[in-house]
Design a protein around this motif. Structure first.
Motif, short mmCIF file in Angstrom:
data_model
loop_
_atom_site.label_atom_id
_atom_site.label_comp_id
_atom_site.label_asym_id
_atom_site.label_seq_id
_atom_site.Cartn_x
_atom_site.Cartn_y
_atom_site.Cartn_z
N GLN A 136 0.84 -1.20 0.00
CA GLN A 136 0.00 0.00 0.00
C GLN A 136 0.87 1.26 0.00
OE1 GLN A 136 -2.36 0.69 3.59
NE2 GLN A 136 -4.13 1.18 2.35
N THR A 137 1.90 1.26 0.84
CA THR A 137 2.80 2.42 0.94
C THR A 137 3.53 2.69 -0.37
OG1 THR A 137 3.17 1.88 3.28
CG2 THR A 137 4.75 3.37 2.25
N LEU A 138 4.11 1.64 -0.97
CA LEU A 138 4.87 1.80 -2.21
C LEU A 138 3.96 2.18 -3.38
CD1 LEU A 138 7.36 -1.22 -1.87
CD2 LEU A 138 7.88 1.20 -1.60
N LEU A 139 2.75 1.65 -3.38
CA LEU A 139 1.81 1.98 -4.45
C LEU A 139 1.41 3.46 -4.39
CD1 LEU A 139 0.54 0.29 -6.74
CD2 LEU A 139 -1.50 0.05 -5.32
N LEU A 140 1.15 3.95 -3.18
CA LEU A 140 0.80 5.37 -3.01
C LEU A 140 1.94 6.27 -3.48
CD1 LEU A 140 -1.00 5.31 0.45
CD2 LEU A 140 -1.97 6.18 -1.68
N ALA A 141 3.19 5.86 -3.18
CA ALA A 141 4.35 6.67 -3.57
C ALA A 141 4.63 6.60 -5.07
CB ALA A 141 5.59 6.19 -2.80
N SER A 142 4.03 5.63 -5.77
CA SER A 142 4.28 5.47 -7.21
C SER A 142 3.42 6.41 -8.05
CB SER A 142 3.98 4.03 -7.65
OG SER A 142 4.76 3.12 -6.93
N TYR A 143 2.31 6.87 -7.48
CA TYR A 143 1.34 7.67 -8.23
C TYR A 143 1.44 9.15 -7.85
CZ TYR A 143 -1.10 3.59 -10.11
OH TYR A 143 -1.42 2.44 -10.82
N PRO A 144 1.13 10.04 -8.78
CA PRO A 144 1.09 11.47 -8.41
C PRO A 144 -0.02 11.70 -7.39
CG PRO A 144 0.19 11.12 -10.62
CD PRO A 144 0.78 9.82 -10.19
N PRO A 145 0.12 12.75 -6.56
CA PRO A 145 -0.87 13.00 -5.51
C PRO A 145 -2.31 13.02 -6.02
CG PRO A 145 1.00 14.46 -5.25
CD PRO A 145 1.23 13.71 -6.52
#
Length: 524
Positions: A136-145
């Motif tokens: 979940q953490t890495l996926l959130l960091a992969s996408y623009p805000p």
């Protein structure tokens, strides 16, 4: 001081630009595969227990430790995610967890005895802990805000589809190949996920710092979580608090939990950051998500049990009756994810709770004559509720947190959700059996051999060549079918009202303007 020192690295963490194009698609696929494999493994062994028990020469009751051991170990390791991430880095920890999970899965397949299998399942559960929060953490960091909601939606879809796929896949593999393959299939999937994740994310790892090990906190966590999980798993089998063993486990869990909370709140470097609960949104989001998941998961377990035990469904057909839940969830989740930053997440979650209540009310009208089509209609509708469930509640829970807090927050909220799911299973199945006993008593106390309907039924069975004892057993079976169906209806209706009762609690949260998940994605 420490806040300043951590601020520097957190800036470095936020520095890598979001992924794009094929790299983003591959990264999303790898993280989703790992999550899918993890969630799948928590349910895939359930339908294979008779085969595992028979092959290893143990009773089905002893065989349940294959499930219990994984659940206990997993529940212990999930809340450690935040501490382990600071110690080893998010990417290294995630890839290491996936590789160790592959190794543990391979060893489970080769296990020559129940004791060995339980030991390898403990290892599998321990290393599986950080995988879901970090994906979940890495996926959130992969996408623009702006697309953080979409990232949460994609992540949620894998956690929704896997529990439904698990029993179907597990049953098919056990029937057509052999039970060790429910573990072997993790090997190629896990190796692929680990290889892609390392290739894409290795240079985007989070900063690390050496932290002292909070050994007292870790020991207390193992003690109370282990006692609680074993109590929940074995409670129904041992008649709950009529058993001295269950009472002892309950006391250990309660005392251990109180001491653990007191210790962690005063420890300088706690193994679990309980201070996150001081944040209003995190507390309310985690509480609402956990109670709602407890109700959802308990009913997900109850429906196939009722279908198989009292409606004559095979494991495969019970799986087919549940399978459509993923259709609307997959179709609507991207839409919800796209709009979670524009629409108040509380509104979206309210839609989920109202639809869940509707679905459970529809199920509360099931009878022994209900056909497959009627059973599948609320299941299909439930997929829509699921689409509006995880994403908005995750957005509320993670709103306003700094990027470096996300692994700990995700680990803690996932721990609460997983534990609540275990509690839901135990509470719902126990309540179901208790209500069935009550209905059975009410129905049988009106029957007597002088009752015309009873006499006519006994006469019909006698003409069919059944003895009095055989006829009585058949009638008892029919009464059981009615009693357990009425009890399932009671549980469904009670759960529907509880979903509606959760809505006011949801509105006590105050989501960050413009979508909670933006901060979570590392917009800083």
């Amino acid at each position: 001081m420490s806040a300043n020192s951590s601020a520097a690295p957190s800036g470095a963490t936020a520095a890598p630009a979001p992924l794009t194009g094929g790299t983003l698609a591959l990264g999303t696929l790898a993280l989703s595969l790992a999550t899918f494999m993890n969630v799948l493994d928590s349910s895939i062994a359930n339908v294979s227990l008779p085969a595992i028990s028979g092959d290893l020469g143990v009773s089905p009751t002893q065989g349940t430790w294959v499930i219990t051991s994984f659940g206990v170990a997993n529940a212990i390791s999930v809340p450690l995610t935040g501490w382990l991430t600071q110690r080893f880095g998010a990417v290294r920890l995630f890839v290491g967890s996936v590789l160790l999970f592959v190794l543990a899965s391979w060893l489970c397949g080769f296990a020559p005895s129940l004791e060995a299998l339980i030991g390898f399942r403990v290892l599998q559960g321990l290393v599986a802990g950080p995988m879901i929060p970090l994906s979940q953490t890495l996926l959130l960091a992969s996408y623009p805000p702006a697309k953080a909601g979409m990232a949460l939606a994609l992540w949620a879809m894998t956690t929704l589809v896997a529990p439904v796929t698990g029993p179907l896949l597990g049953g098919w593999i056990t029937d057509n190949v052999s039970w060790p393959w429910i573990f072997y299939i993790n090997v190629p999937v896990g190796l692929l996920a680990a290889a892609i994740s390392w290739r894409i994310y290795a240079k985007r790892d989070t900063p690390t710092r050496k932290l002292p090990i909070d050994s007292v906190g870790l020991g207390l966590l193992v003690l109370w979580v282990g006692a609680l999980q074993i109590m929940l798993d074995k409670g129904k089998e041992l008649e709950w608090f009529e058993s001295g063993q269950i009472v002892a486990l309950a006391v250990i869990a309660a005392v251990g939990f109180v001491v653990f909370v007191a210790w962690e709140l005063t420890e300088e470097h706690p193994i679990v950051n309980l201070r996150l609960f001081a944040r209003r949104n995190f507390l309310l989001g985690t509480l609402t998500l956990s109670v709602a998941y407890m109700l959802f998961f308990g009913n997900v377990v109850l429906l196939p049990l009722w279908l198989q035990q009292y409606m004559g469904y095979t494991a495969t057909w019970a799986g087919i009756a549940l399978a459509p839940v993923g259709v609307l969830a997959i179709l609507l989740s991207p839409m919800v994810g796209k709009n979670v930053g524009r629409v108040d997440p509380r509104r979206l979650a309210t839609v989920a709770f109202v639809v869940f209540a509707l679905v459970l009310w529809m199920r509360s009208n099931f009878t022994v004559q209900t056909d497959l089509r009627t059973i599948m209609i609320p299941t299909i509708i439930q997929g829509g509720a699921l689409a509006f469930f995880f994403v908005p509640l995750s957005a509320i829970t993670l709103s306003g947190l700094k990027p470096e807090q996300i692994p700990a927050a995700s680990g803690l909220s996932n721990f609460a959700r997983i534990t609540a799911g275990a509690m839901g299973t135990s509470i719902v199945t126990t309540l179901w059996e208790n209500r069935a006993t009550m209905h059975h008593v009410h129905m049988t106390e009106r029957l007597s051999s002088t009752d015309p309907a009873m006499a006519g039924t006994l006469d019909m069975f006698a003409k069919a060549g059944l003895s009095f004892e055989q006829a009585a057993a058949q009638i008892n079976r029919l009464i059981d079918q009615q009693a357990f169906t009425m009890a399932a209806d009671d549980v469904f209706l009670m759960s529907a009202w509880l979903f509606l009762a959760l809505i006011p609690l949801l509105w006590l949260a105050k989501p960050a303007k413009g979508g909670a998940s933006v901060d979570a994605g590392g917009a800083h």
